[in-house]
Write a protein that holds these residues in place. Sequence first.
Motif, mmCIF file in Angstrom:
data_model
loop_
_atom_site.group_PDB
_atom_site.id
_atom_site.type_symbol
_atom_site.label_atom_id
_atom_site.label_comp_id
_atom_site.label_asym_id
_atom_site.label_seq_id
_atom_site.Cartn_x
_atom_site.Cartn_y
_atom_site.Cartn_z
ATOM 1 N N PRO A 228 12.175 14.680 -23.152
ATOM 2 C CA PRO A 228 12.025 13.669 -21.896
ATOM 3 C C PRO A 228 11.456 14.405 -20.670
ATOM 4 O O PRO A 228 10.651 13.752 -20.159
ATOM 5 N N GLU A 229 11.461 15.735 -20.759
ATOM 6 C CA GLU A 229 10.885 16.354 -19.599
ATOM 7 C C GLU A 229 9.254 16.432 -19.832
ATOM 8 O O GLU A 229 8.713 16.353 -18.998
ATOM 9 N N LYS A 230 8.916 16.519 -21.002
ATOM 10 C CA LYS A 230 7.612 16.639 -21.283
ATOM 11 C C LYS A 230 6.924 15.184 -21.018
ATOM 12 O O LYS A 230 5.685 15.155 -20.521
ATOM 13 N N VAL A 231 7.583 14.250 -21.366
ATOM 14 C CA VAL A 231 7.153 12.704 -21.271
ATOM 15 C C VAL A 231 6.643 12.623 -19.447
ATOM 16 O O VAL A 231 6.038 12.078 -19.201
ATOM 17 N N ALA A 232 7.819 12.894 -18.885
ATOM 18 C CA ALA A 232 7.723 12.835 -17.314
ATOM 19 C C ALA A 232 6.794 13.751 -16.817
ATOM 20 O O ALA A 232 6.102 13.179 -15.943
ATOM 21 N N LYS A 233 6.491 14.909 -17.219
ATOM 22 C CA LYS A 233 5.389 15.919 -16.769
ATOM 23 C C LYS A 233 3.991 15.081 -17.001
ATOM 24 O O LYS A 233 3.228 14.934 -16.023
ATOM 25 N N LEU A 234 3.927 14.470 -18.456
ATOM 26 C CA LEU A 234 2.637 13.974 -18.764
ATOM 27 C C LEU A 234 2.432 12.671 -17.731
ATOM 28 O O LEU A 234 1.269 12.457 -17.592
ATOM 29 N N MET A 235 3.474 11.877 -17.817
ATOM 30 C CA MET A 235 3.248 10.604 -16.907
ATOM 31 C C MET A 235 2.714 11.000 -15.551
ATOM 32 O O MET A 235 2.064 10.339 -15.194
ATOM 33 N N ALA A 236 3.520 12.151 -14.885
ATOM 34 C CA ALA A 236 3.112 12.158 -13.588
ATOM 35 C C ALA A 236 1.881 12.865 -13.436
ATOM 36 O O ALA A 236 1.074 12.375 -12.456
ATOM 37 N N SER A 237 1.180 13.855 -14.528
ATOM 38 C CA SER A 237 0.119 14.189 -14.424
ATOM 39 C C SER A 237 -1.037 12.928 -14.434
ATOM 40 O O SER A 237 -2.138 13.174 -13.800
ATOM 41 N N GLY A 238 -0.773 12.257 -15.504
ATOM 42 C CA GLY A 238 -1.716 10.945 -15.658
ATOM 43 C C GLY A 238 -1.778 10.014 -14.500
ATOM 44 O O GLY A 238 -2.848 9.695 -14.084
ATOM 45 N N LEU B 6 9.209 8.893 -9.253
ATOM 46 C CA LEU B 6 8.481 7.778 -10.066
ATOM 47 C C LEU B 6 9.590 6.516 -10.145
ATOM 48 O O LEU B 6 10.865 6.690 -10.280
ATOM 49 N N ASP B 7 9.015 5.287 -9.810
ATOM 50 C CA ASP B 7 9.953 4.293 -9.784
ATOM 51 C C ASP B 7 9.422 3.360 -11.172
ATOM 52 O O ASP B 7 8.647 3.826 -11.892
ATOM 53 N N PRO C 32 0.741 -1.101 0.129
ATOM 54 C CA PRO C 32 0.082 0.114 -0.049
ATOM 55 C C PRO C 32 0.916 1.180 0.084
ATOM 56 O O PRO C 32 1.589 1.631 0.877
ATOM 57 N N ALA C 33 0.673 2.079 -1.153
ATOM 58 C CA ALA C 33 1.455 3.341 -1.218
ATOM 59 C C ALA C 33 1.045 4.212 -2.413
ATOM 60 O O ALA C 33 0.237 3.577 -3.336
ATOM 61 N N ASP C 34 1.270 5.212 -2.485
ATOM 62 C CA ASP C 34 0.895 6.454 -3.451
ATOM 63 C C ASP C 34 1.325 5.545 -4.901
ATOM 64 O O ASP C 34 2.433 5.256 -4.930
ATOM 65 N N PRO C 35 0.383 5.769 -5.988
ATOM 66 C CA PRO C 35 0.693 5.359 -7.290
ATOM 67 C C PRO C 35 2.027 6.083 -7.539
ATOM 68 O O PRO C 35 2.031 7.270 -7.543
ATOM 69 N N ASN C 36 2.914 5.181 -8.098
ATOM 70 C CA ASN C 36 4.177 5.904 -8.683
ATOM 71 C C ASN C 36 5.078 5.056 -9.558
ATOM 72 O O ASN C 36 6.249 5.317 -9.774
ATOM 73 N N LEU C 37 4.477 3.793 -9.959
ATOM 74 C CA LEU C 37 5.197 2.878 -10.876
ATOM 75 C C LEU C 37 4.788 3.089 -12.293
ATOM 76 O O LEU C 37 3.672 3.017 -12.753
ATOM 77 N N VAL C 38 5.962 3.429 -13.066
ATOM 78 C CA VAL C 38 5.773 3.591 -14.347
ATOM 79 C C VAL C 38 6.525 2.408 -15.302
ATOM 80 O O VAL C 38 7.813 1.993 -14.899
ATOM 81 N N VAL C 39 5.871 1.892 -16.071
ATOM 82 C CA VAL C 39 6.315 0.520 -16.696
ATOM 83 C C VAL C 39 6.710 0.993 -18.042
ATOM 84 O O VAL C 39 6.235 1.988 -18.630
ATOM 85 N N CYS C 40 8.156 0.511 -18.193
ATOM 86 C CA CYS C 40 8.741 1.142 -19.567
ATOM 87 C C CYS C 40 8.944 0.012 -20.418
ATOM 88 O O CYS C 40 9.586 -1.025 -20.187
ATOM 89 N N TRP C 41 8.363 -0.168 -21.840
ATOM 90 C CA TRP C 41 8.536 -1.035 -22.857
ATOM 91 C C TRP C 41 9.272 -0.515 -23.879
ATOM 92 O O TRP C 41 9.464 0.613 -24.204
#
Length: 459
Positions: free
Chosen positions: A328-338, A185-186, A151-160
């Motif tokens: 890369p910065e835009k990708v991370a910002k979009l992912m964090a917002s999502g 983010l992990d 149990p923890a705040d969502p922060n896991l990004v899957v990278c394919w």
Amino acid sequence: MTAPHIPALPTVDAHIYPRGGLDVLSRDEVARLRDVSTGMHDLLRRCALAVLTSGSTSDDPRAAQELYPHFDIQVSQQDRGMRIDLANAPAMAFVDGEIIRGVAELLFAVVRDLAYTTIELGADCGRDLSSSDGITDAVFGLLRNARLLHPADPNLVVCWGGHSISRDEYVYTKQVGYELGLRGLDICTGCGPGAMKGPMKGATIAHAKQRRHRTRYIGITEPGIIAAESPNPIVNHLVIMPDIEKRLEAFVRLGHGIIVFPGGVGTAEEILYLLGILLREENAQVPFPLIFTGPTAAAPYFEQIDKFLRLTLGEAATSRYEIVIADPEKVAKLMASGIRRVREYRIQHKDSFFFNWSLHIPLDFQRPFAPTHEAMATLDLRPGRKPHELAADLRRAFSGIVAGNVKEEGMRRIEAHGPFEIHGDPEMMRSLDGLLRAFVEQRRMKIAGEYRPCYRVVA
């Protein structure tokens, strides 16, 4: 003509005692892991050897076995715990006679997951693995047994992304990983090299800068893949799922968002799997950030992927992903917002943060697919079908090519019976053939040696 001589590599004999997470096994579990007649011991040996050669750049599943033909592993239960005996193990896994701690942890994970699978998911386990709910419960059980559900705040990004990518693409994956890490983010990947390693490597630096000490670099693999894609050294949580379908379900149940880097057929398989699920009416309102990204040179690659998806799955598929090039910065910002939206949705619908129960995955996406020549030739690849149904069969087509490329059993089938044949609608087959040819021309199929296609597209 005599076979080329392969020089012997240095090896080590060792006794390893697990610490934490895998202290004991039952007598039954030990017996099954040692059983030669069922093939379980050979599977344990192959997976263990892949871990002990972590960092290998080969994608031939037989390469390590040829380099270390006398390697063996035995698991024994003792009065005060468990012992793993290694014979003729790769010396690269040791420093001054002691096994590298990270390698030892991955080795324990191999024993843990294979022991769990053979008992909890075996023929006499009593689980209902013929139903959708039963399969999802099995995926949950494997991830819980691997201690990945907290149990923890969502922060896991899957990278394919691909294991065979260019240097520029690899550097870009590190830059994206760095930006993700700065935002707390992990990372979760397929655990191998290339686009599976780069994001983890970038995130480690960012996590260090942010003084984050409890970080997760999760690698999810399966027995047919691990020998061709040995875990990269950054992975600190490894889990081996029984088959590719449960591996894919673990990604989407565990992750809170997915980033797709350039890759080959394996990456295309993953994209089709996820979009086939997200396009179902039951999942229309489920937030799931999905971003395709790469450096400037990768723009034509994603244009071709986008064109193929529009042709096969329709324009509706494009609403579920966003393409970002060289930012890369835009990708991370979009992912964090999502992921913030994912958090809000899970709270509102009383769904857990650590396992996505609300996502509906139909049985058609969960049943293991055995890529035989007959099964590949009878896939229904034609327009007019529901997008998620077509996506399921397209996913199987790419899965079969992955098997023929890097999985030992698939490679044996190709050697015995020739290339798989893929039949379908002429326009769809032309598009598929063009996509696959581009993968070959861009050297996205293999790392080692010249690529010989394991498939033939027939219109």
